[in-house]
Scaffold this active site. Structure first.
Site, PDB file in Angstrom:
ATOM      1  N   LYS A  44       0.778  -1.524  -0.259  1.00 50.68           N
ATOM      2  CA  LYS A  44       0.140   0.274  -0.122  1.00 50.68           C
ATOM      3  C   LYS A  44       0.611   1.573   0.255  1.00 50.68           C
ATOM      4  O   LYS A  44       1.416   1.407  -0.007  1.00 50.68           O
ATOM      5  CB  LYS A  44      -1.335   0.335   1.151  1.00 50.68           C
ATOM      6  N   ARG A 142     -10.812  -0.827  14.234  1.00 49.10           N
ATOM      7  CA  ARG A 142     -10.618  -0.204  13.517  1.00 49.10           C
ATOM      8  C   ARG A 142     -12.016  -0.328  12.112  1.00 49.10           C
ATOM      9  O   ARG A 142     -12.968  -0.622  12.593  1.00 49.10           O
ATOM     10  CB  ARG A 142      -9.477   0.164  12.654  1.00 49.10           C
ATOM     11  N   TYR A 271      17.249  30.692   7.059  1.00 46.54           N
ATOM     12  CA  TYR A 271      15.947  31.459   7.742  1.00 46.54           C
ATOM     13  C   TYR A 271      15.770  32.022   9.235  1.00 46.54           C
ATOM     14  O   TYR A 271      16.754  31.342   9.789  1.00 46.54           O
ATOM     15  CB  TYR A 271      14.710  31.104   7.123  1.00 46.54           C
ATOM     16  N   MET A 318      13.014  25.314   2.418  1.00 47.75           N
ATOM     17  CA  MET A 318      11.596  24.018   1.833  1.00 47.75           C
ATOM     18  C   MET A 318      12.319  23.239   0.759  1.00 47.75           C
ATOM     19  O   MET A 318      12.451  22.013   0.641  1.00 47.75           O
ATOM     20  CB  MET A 318      10.722  24.792   0.648  1.00 47.75           C
TER      21      MET A 318
HETATM   22  C1  PLP Z   1      -0.761  -2.215   6.929  1.00 51.50           C
HETATM   23  C2  PLP Z   1      -1.012  -3.064   6.929  1.00 51.50           C
HETATM   24  C3  PLP Z   1      -0.277  -4.761   7.076  1.00 51.50           C
HETATM   25  C4  PLP Z   1       1.050  -4.494   7.633  1.00 51.50           C
HETATM   26  O1  PLP Z   1       2.340  -3.989   8.493  1.00 51.50           O
HETATM   27  P1  PLP Z   1       3.341  -3.844   8.742  1.00 51.50           P
HETATM   28  O2  PLP Z   1       2.963  -3.346   9.613  1.00 51.50           O
HETATM   29  O3  PLP Z   1       4.079  -3.325   7.686  1.00 51.50           O
HETATM   30  O4  PLP Z   1       4.013  -5.249   8.280  1.00 51.50           O
HETATM   31  C5  PLP Z   1      -0.507  -6.126   7.540  1.00 51.50           C
HETATM   32  N1  PLP Z   1      -2.466  -5.996   7.387  1.00 51.50           N
HETATM   33  C6  PLP Z   1      -2.454  -4.661   7.438  1.00 51.50           C
HETATM   34  C7  PLP Z   1      -4.327  -5.077   7.759  1.00 51.50           C
HETATM   35  C8  PLP Z   1      -2.138  -3.087   7.401  1.00 51.50           C
HETATM   36  O5  PLP Z   1      -3.106  -2.323   7.234  1.00 51.50           O
END
Ligand code: PLP
Length: 396
Positions: A44, A142, A271, A318
């Site tokens: 992701k 969640r 800055y 920046m």
């Molecule tokens: C992001 C995610 C993972 C992976 O988690 P890591 O800690 O990066 O290994 C696994 N399962 C779900 C449902 C996630 O959202």
């Protein structure tokens, strides 16, 4: 003059993605898992900022069964890039997304009865039988259906001819800390529902619970598949979890010295004049700043130049930051500096940057901006495929 896109001058600041190290990490993780446990590579958010398509191509070669993603766009992007492995969308879907998911052969989590009926109807219209996973919330609060309310929903899914219950999953809120009490409680809740399914003779091919922390520290929870994200990229989810030797970070951040200035005693930098030279100094300007995702620090942190630490001076801008190279006299214009990663014998870790940002490693990896070009290296340093690697095909 030849002004075509191939020789467009590249910006002297970039993230470097070492696909050879990614491959090695995948081999170490795959090698640490029992043959019977599948590996889902979580890619992701552009594979935590590493480039999802490049990562997915390597992961397929190294025996990943499929991929975990967040958004519809991410999944369609992989399909359009030629990835044919299973793609599981981990969050919730809006109704308008369901048709697209079915059309692109994406696997989704279905967590409530209305979605079951809608998806079943759409799948039937496509003439497909669609695999679904049920996400069970066992304490994280969640996504997902509560563990003590999941059974009726699962039965609804199994009653639909156009749906195939492929997976049942949960997610840990804390799997990488020393105290595993809550993880154990979550897992026992998950087992309750798994037992109930067995008693009802409902077979589920993929029962999965573990993220990187669970993969490392909760072998009893591996079940049929683990969903590994951050560890693929060479970063441990915490410092107290089991360390798998040989795992190395895949991403580095680099920039080339774009200007050098000499400061006289009493002169100031940047800055807000946050740094005043107490003695004569030689400083290098690196063309990278908070607009690229570097933390907005003042007089904190450093860059590696010629393998030595050059401390940051003043406030970061920046598009630029200034480092002290008084003790690195050999540093010259356009020499390479490392902001995150290794150079010589030294290393600035993802965790070091996370500390500067007062955040976590996940946030650091995903928040480098894309105006830093992503440069993949060592795409093909893989050893020739051996029989062991091929043998992983057996448990896809
Ligand atoms: C992001 C995610 C993972 C992976 O988690 P890591 O800690 O990066 O290994 C696994 N399962 C779900 C449902 C996630 O959202």
């Amino acid at each position: 003059m030849n002004l075509n896109s191939e020789n467009f001058p590249q910006r002297p600041a970039w993230t470097e993605i070492d696909l050879g190290k990614l491959r090695r990490n995948l081999q170490l993780i795959r090698g640490d898992l029992p043959r019977s446990v599948r590996l889902m590579a979580v890619v992701k958010d552009e594979a935590y900022g590493h480039g999802a398509l490049d990562v997915a191509r390597v992961a397929v070669e190294e025996g990943a069964w499929g991929f975990g993603l967040s958004t519809l766009e991410e999944a369609v992007h992989l399909r359009e890039g030629g990835i044919t492995a299973p793609l599981l969308l981990l969050g919730e879907r809006q109704e308008a997304e369901l048709e697209w998911c079915v059309a692109h052969n994406l696997t989704i989590c279905v967590n409530e009865p209305y979605a079951v009926r809608r998806l079943a109807k759409i799948a039937a219209d496509f003439g497909k039988q669609v695999p679904v996973h049920v996400k069970i919330h066992t304490g994280m609060s969640r996504y997902g259906v509560r563990w003590d309310e999941a059974l009726p929903l699962i039965e609804k899914i199994t009653a639909e001819k156009s749906l195939r219950l492929e997976g049942v999953m949960t997610h840990f809120s804390q799997s990488d800390e020393v105290d595993k009490t809550f993880a154990h409680l979550q897992f026992s809740r998950f087992q309750e529902i798994l037992t109930a399914l067995e008693q009802k003779k409902i077979l589920v091919k993929l029962r999965h619970a573990c993220n990187s922390g669970g993969f490392l520290d909760l072998p009893k929870a591996h079940l049929d598949m683990v969903r590994v994200g951050i560890l693929l990229y060479g970063v441990f989810p915490s410092q107290v979890c089991r360390q798998l030797p040989g795992i190395e970070p895949v991403m580095s951040v680099k920039a080339k010295i774009a200007a050098i200035q000499k400061l006289k005693t009493g002169e100031v930098v940047g800055y807000g004049m946050r740094y005043t030279a107490k003695t004569e100094r030689r400083i290098a300007i690196l063309p990278i700043g908070y607009g690229d995702g570097f933390p907005r620090v003042r007089n904190e942190g450093c860059a590696l130049i010629h393998g030595q630490r050059a401390p940051l001076l003043g406030g970061i801008a920046m598009d630029a930051l200034m480092v002290d190279i008084t003790d690195i006299p050999q540093a010259q214009m356009w020499d390479e500096a490392v902001l995150m990663g290794k150079q010589g014998g030294d290393e600035i870790t993802v965790r070091d940057i996370a500390k500067l940002k007062n955040s976590v490693t996940y946030d650091v990896l995903t928040n480098w901006r894309l105006r830093l070009r992503r440069k993949s290296v060592n795409a093909r340093t893989a050893p020739a495929k051996t029989e062991t690697v091929l043998a992983t095909d057996g448990h896809r």
